[in-house]
Scaffold this motif. Structure first.
Motif, PDB file in Angstrom:
ATOM      1  N   SER A 212      -8.322   0.722   8.728  1.00 46.56           N
ATOM      2  CA  SER A 212      -7.730  -0.137   7.704  1.00 46.56           C
ATOM      3  C   SER A 212      -8.670  -0.298   6.509  1.00 46.56           C
ATOM      4  N   CYS A 213      -9.976  -0.312   6.762  1.00 44.87           N
ATOM      5  CA  CYS A 213     -10.942  -0.356   5.654  1.00 44.87           C
ATOM      6  C   CYS A 213     -10.834   0.905   4.804  1.00 44.87           C
ATOM      7  N   TYR A 214     -10.575   2.028   5.466  1.00 50.04           N
ATOM      8  CA  TYR A 214     -10.310   3.258   4.718  1.00 50.04           C
ATOM      9  C   TYR A 214      -9.106   3.048   3.804  1.00 50.04           C
ATOM     10  N   GLY A 215      -8.105   2.355   4.313  1.00 55.04           N
ATOM     11  CA  GLY A 215      -6.924   2.073   3.509  1.00 55.04           C
ATOM     12  C   GLY A 215      -7.206   1.137   2.350  1.00 55.04           C
ATOM     13  N   ILE A 216      -8.054   0.139   2.573  1.00 52.00           N
ATOM     14  CA  ILE A 216      -8.413  -0.776   1.483  1.00 52.00           C
ATOM     15  C   ILE A 216      -9.108  -0.011   0.362  1.00 52.00           C
ATOM     16  N   GLY A 217     -10.021   0.881   0.734  1.00 56.41           N
ATOM     17  CA  GLY A 217     -10.688   1.702  -0.273  1.00 56.41           C
ATOM     18  C   GLY A 217      -9.709   2.582  -1.024  1.00 56.41           C
ATOM     19  N   SER A 218      -8.717   3.114  -0.298  1.00 57.81           N
ATOM     20  CA  SER A 218      -7.685   3.930  -0.942  1.00 57.81           C
ATOM     21  C   SER A 218      -6.890   3.110  -1.946  1.00 57.81           C
ATOM     22  N   LEU A 219      -6.607   1.866  -1.592  1.00 61.65           N
ATOM     23  CA  LEU A 219      -5.870   0.965  -2.475  1.00 61.65           C
ATOM     24  C   LEU A 219      -6.631   0.753  -3.780  1.00 61.65           C
ATOM     25  N   ILE A 220      -7.920   0.477  -3.651  1.00 66.38           N
ATOM     26  CA  ILE A 220      -8.757   0.273  -4.838  1.00 66.38           C
ATOM     27  C   ILE A 220      -8.869   1.564  -5.639  1.00 66.38           C
ATOM     28  N   GLY A 221      -9.122   2.671  -4.949  1.00 68.13           N
ATOM     29  CA  GLY A 221      -9.316   3.951  -5.624  1.00 68.13           C
ATOM     30  C   GLY A 221      -8.085   4.430  -6.351  1.00 68.13           C
ATOM     31  N   SER A 222      -6.921   4.236  -5.773  1.00 68.51           N
ATOM     32  CA  SER A 222      -5.681   4.681  -6.403  1.00 68.51           C
ATOM     33  C   SER A 222      -5.429   3.925  -7.697  1.00 68.51           C
ATOM     34  N   SER A 223      -5.588   2.606  -7.649  1.00 71.50           N
ATOM     35  CA  SER A 223      -5.378   1.788  -8.849  1.00 71.50           C
ATOM     36  C   SER A 223      -6.414   2.116  -9.917  1.00 71.50           C
ATOM     37  N   LEU A 224      -7.672   2.201  -9.499  1.00 69.33           N
ATOM     38  CA  LEU A 224      -8.746   2.511 -10.441  1.00 69.33           C
ATOM     39  C   LEU A 224      -8.599   3.922 -10.987  1.00 69.33           C
ATOM     40  N   GLY A 225      -8.194   4.861 -10.142  1.00 70.07           N
ATOM     41  CA  GLY A 225      -8.014   6.243 -10.586  1.00 70.07           C
ATOM     42  C   GLY A 225      -6.938   6.363 -11.645  1.00 70.07           C
ATOM     43  N   GLY A 226      -5.821   5.635 -11.466  1.00 69.78           N
ATOM     44  CA  GLY A 226      -4.769   5.650 -12.475  1.00 69.78           C
ATOM     45  C   GLY A 226      -5.240   5.065 -13.793  1.00 69.78           C
ATOM     46  N   TYR A 227      -5.981   3.955 -13.717  1.00 70.23           N
ATOM     47  CA  TYR A 227      -6.505   3.314 -14.933  1.00 70.23           C
ATOM     48  C   TYR A 227      -7.483   4.232 -15.660  1.00 70.23           C
ATOM     49  N   LEU A 228      -8.430   4.808 -14.910  1.00 72.53           N
ATOM     50  CA  LEU A 228      -9.429   5.674 -15.536  1.00 72.53           C
ATOM     51  C   LEU A 228      -8.804   6.937 -16.113  1.00 72.53           C
ATOM     52  N   THR A 229      -7.759   7.442 -15.466  1.00 72.05           N
ATOM     53  CA  THR A 229      -7.090   8.646 -15.970  1.00 72.05           C
ATOM     54  C   THR A 229      -6.486   8.402 -17.336  1.00 72.05           C
ATOM     55  N   ASP A 230      -5.835   7.258 -17.522  1.00 76.14           N
ATOM     56  CA  ASP A 230      -5.267   6.924 -18.829  1.00 76.14           C
ATOM     57  C   ASP A 230      -6.357   6.691 -19.879  1.00 76.14           C
ATOM     58  N   LYS A 231      -7.539   6.249 -19.425  1.00 72.54           N
ATOM     59  CA  LYS A 231      -8.615   5.916 -20.361  1.00 72.54           C
ATOM     60  C   LYS A 231      -9.498   7.103 -20.719  1.00 72.54           C
ATOM     61  N   ILE A 232      -9.909   7.893 -19.726  1.00 76.21           N
ATOM     62  CA  ILE A 232     -10.888   8.958 -20.003  1.00 76.21           C
ATOM     63  C   ILE A 232     -10.365  10.361 -19.702  1.00 76.21           C
ATOM     64  N   GLY A 233      -9.153  10.464 -19.152  1.00 70.58           N
ATOM     65  CA  GLY A 233      -8.563  11.777 -18.907  1.00 70.58           C
ATOM     66  C   GLY A 233      -8.675  12.230 -17.464  1.00 70.58           C
ATOM     67  N   ASN A 234      -7.729  13.069 -17.059  1.00 66.78           N
ATOM     68  CA  ASN A 234      -7.676  13.483 -15.656  1.00 66.78           C
ATOM     69  C   ASN A 234      -8.823  14.405 -15.259  1.00 66.78           C
TER      70      ASN A 234
ATOM     71  N   ILE B 104     -15.994   5.713   0.793  1.00 67.15           N
ATOM     72  CA  ILE B 104     -15.535   7.109   0.769  1.00 67.15           C
ATOM     73  C   ILE B 104     -14.086   7.193   0.331  1.00 67.15           C
ATOM     74  N   SER B 105     -13.242   6.358   0.896  1.00 67.30           N
ATOM     75  CA  SER B 105     -11.823   6.428   0.551  1.00 67.30           C
ATOM     76  C   SER B 105     -11.588   6.028  -0.904  1.00 67.30           C
ATOM     77  N   MET B 106     -12.345   5.052  -1.392  1.00 68.46           N
ATOM     78  CA  MET B 106     -12.199   4.633  -2.781  1.00 68.46           C
ATOM     79  C   MET B 106     -12.551   5.773  -3.733  1.00 68.46           C
ATOM     80  N   VAL B 107     -13.666   6.432  -3.472  1.00 64.06           N
ATOM     81  CA  VAL B 107     -14.111   7.518  -4.347  1.00 64.06           C
ATOM     82  C   VAL B 107     -13.184   8.724  -4.256  1.00 64.06           C
ATOM     83  N   SER B 108     -12.796   9.094  -3.037  1.00 61.42           N
ATOM     84  CA  SER B 108     -11.945  10.274  -2.878  1.00 61.42           C
ATOM     85  C   SER B 108     -10.538  10.029  -3.415  1.00 61.42           C
ATOM     86  N   MET B 109     -10.058   8.784  -3.348  1.00 64.27           N
ATOM     87  CA  MET B 109      -8.706   8.481  -3.817  1.00 64.27           C
ATOM     88  C   MET B 109      -8.614   8.465  -5.344  1.00 64.27           C
ATOM     89  N   LEU B 110      -9.727   8.362  -6.042  1.00 67.48           N
ATOM     90  CA  LEU B 110      -9.699   8.493  -7.498  1.00 67.48           C
ATOM     91  C   LEU B 110      -9.058   9.808  -7.915  1.00 67.48           C
TER      92      LEU B 110
END
Length: 406
Positions: free
Chosen positions: A59-81, A115-121
């Motif tokens: 479940s902690c892996y899932g929490i990191g995925s939750l953070i990474g997915s949201s942050l990844g979408g935000y950063l993609t719009d800001k600095i590019g894919n 790990i999940s947060m970084v990889s989910m970016l």
């Protein structure tokens, strides 16, 4: 036979060089993703965690995925894919390599979250890249090609992981790290300074001009939010394949690690062989609403089989049906997301949709292991089937309102 061959050719026709390269990078990356299917077994067999504690770590892996997915979408719009994908791949490699150093419950939770947060970016950024390099009429097939690469990697990865884990879990983690690093190098070499296809963005603007305004946030699009909720319920059910299903194979069906790797690899092989063909056929015969509806029902049937029998041949049948359902649902979820977004807010839409999968990574292992512990695996499989049937109804109601009769 000639007709079948022609259909295969038609399914792949028109895909860009960049789409193929994104798929190759994904293939390399996911071939190395042999950790997750064996993570629960590693925690229980090697670190002597209880079933409940392994669920907490997952479940902690899932929490990191939750953070990474949201942050990844935000950063993609800001600095590019490109920058987000490169950053995710290069940082993930050393993190996978140091997993063996974390042996307590608390430390395992921390490293899995990071790990999940970084990889989910990588995921929302990669999804945006697919839409940038694919023409309008090829969006679903471009996503399918990428998913085919994911599943080809998963067909190799778990099978290889099963063999490696018989010798050393450390070797499993190091191999994962090496594959991720290789994927990062290949990605940067090909896409550095490569110009995106402007016509793809322009076409998608045209597609979405009646659906969403240019700068609208996905987090204020209530129709899309409701759709995302049903994506989450599908993912909660479907992701049992990645956490509780391997435990079921190990503890109830009494399969060896090698057999577990092979049966999970079978799913990837089915998808590699049939996804492009099935998607090409389905998008010409049905609306996206109907495809998501029927795909969810097929997935429900597949999970119910586990509740009726533990016979190996029927478990392979269940995995085959689950693969069919996956092929009908997941690529078209991405298509709905792409069609709902404007040209400059794709990151937020992909990120929000990615949250459904990330949320499922939190809920799925925790609830799955809890039900299996308090009751039994049969109750888990029947409950999963019921949730998928409810999801099918939800897709039927919401998708047409979101994108019309496409």
């Amino acid at each position: 036979m000639k007709r079948l061959f022609k259909i295969y050719i038609d399914a792949y026709r028109g895909l860009s060089q960049e789409s193929w390269m994104l798929a190759i990078v994904m293939l390399i990356n996911r071939t190395g993703s042999m950790v997750l299917p064996f993570l629960g077994i590693y925690l229980i067999d090697h670190l002597n965690f209880t079933l409940e504690n392994s669920g907490i770590v997952l479940s902690c892996y899932g929490i990191g995925s939750l953070i990474g997915s949201s942050l990844g979408g935000y950063l993609t719009d800001k600095i590019g894919n490109f920058k987000v994908q490169a950053l995710s791949l290069l940082l993930s490699a050393p993190l996978f390599a140091i997993i063996p150093l974390f042996k307590t419950l608390e430390s395992a939770c921390v490293i899995m979250l990071i790990i999940s947060m970084v990889s989910m970016l990588f995921i929302p950024a990669n999804s945006v890249a697919i839409t940038r390099y694919a023409k309008k009429e090829n969006i679903t097939r471009a996503f399918s090609l990428n998913r085919m690469a994911v599943n080809l990697g998963f067909s190799f990865g778990p099978a290889l992981g099963g063999f490696l884990s018989n010798y050393s879990y450390d070797l499993l983690f190091y191999s994962n790290a090496a594959a991720t690093l290789l994927a990062g190098i290949v990605f940067i070499k090909f896409f550095y300074n490569r110009k995106e296809r402007n016509e793809a963005a322009e076409e998608n603007e045209t597609v979405n001009e009646n659906t969403v305004t240019e700068n609208r946030s996905a987090y204020t699009d209530w129709k899309f939010i409701i759709f995302t909720i049903f994506c989450a319920t599908f993912s909660i059910a479907f992701f049992q394949i990645m956490n509780t299903l391997p435990l079921f194979y190990n503890e109830v069906a009494k399969l060896s690690k090698t057999e577990i790797g092979l049966i999970m690899g079978f799913s990837g092989i089915c998808i590699v062989l049939f996804e492009m063909l099935l998607v090409h056929w389905a998008e010409n015969k049905f609306t996206i609403t109907d495809i998501l509806f029927y795909g969810s029902i097929v997935t429900a049937i597949s999970y119910s089989i586990f509740g009726f029998t533990h016979a190996l041949v029927l478990m392979y049948l269940a995995i085959f049906l689950m693969s069919i359902g996956e092929m009908l649902v997941l690529p078209f979820i991405s298509t709905v997301t792409a069609l709902s977004a404007g040209a400059n807010n794709k990151g937020s839409y992909m990120g929000l949709n990615g949250l459904s999968g990330a949320f499922a990574f939190i809920v799925s292992p925790f609830v799955g292991t809890l039900i299996a512990t308090k009751y039994n695996f049969d109750i888990l499989w029947f409950g999963t089937a019921i949730l998928l049937l409810l999801t099918a109804i939800g897709f039927k109601i919401t998708v047409k309102k979101l994108i019309g009769n496409k």
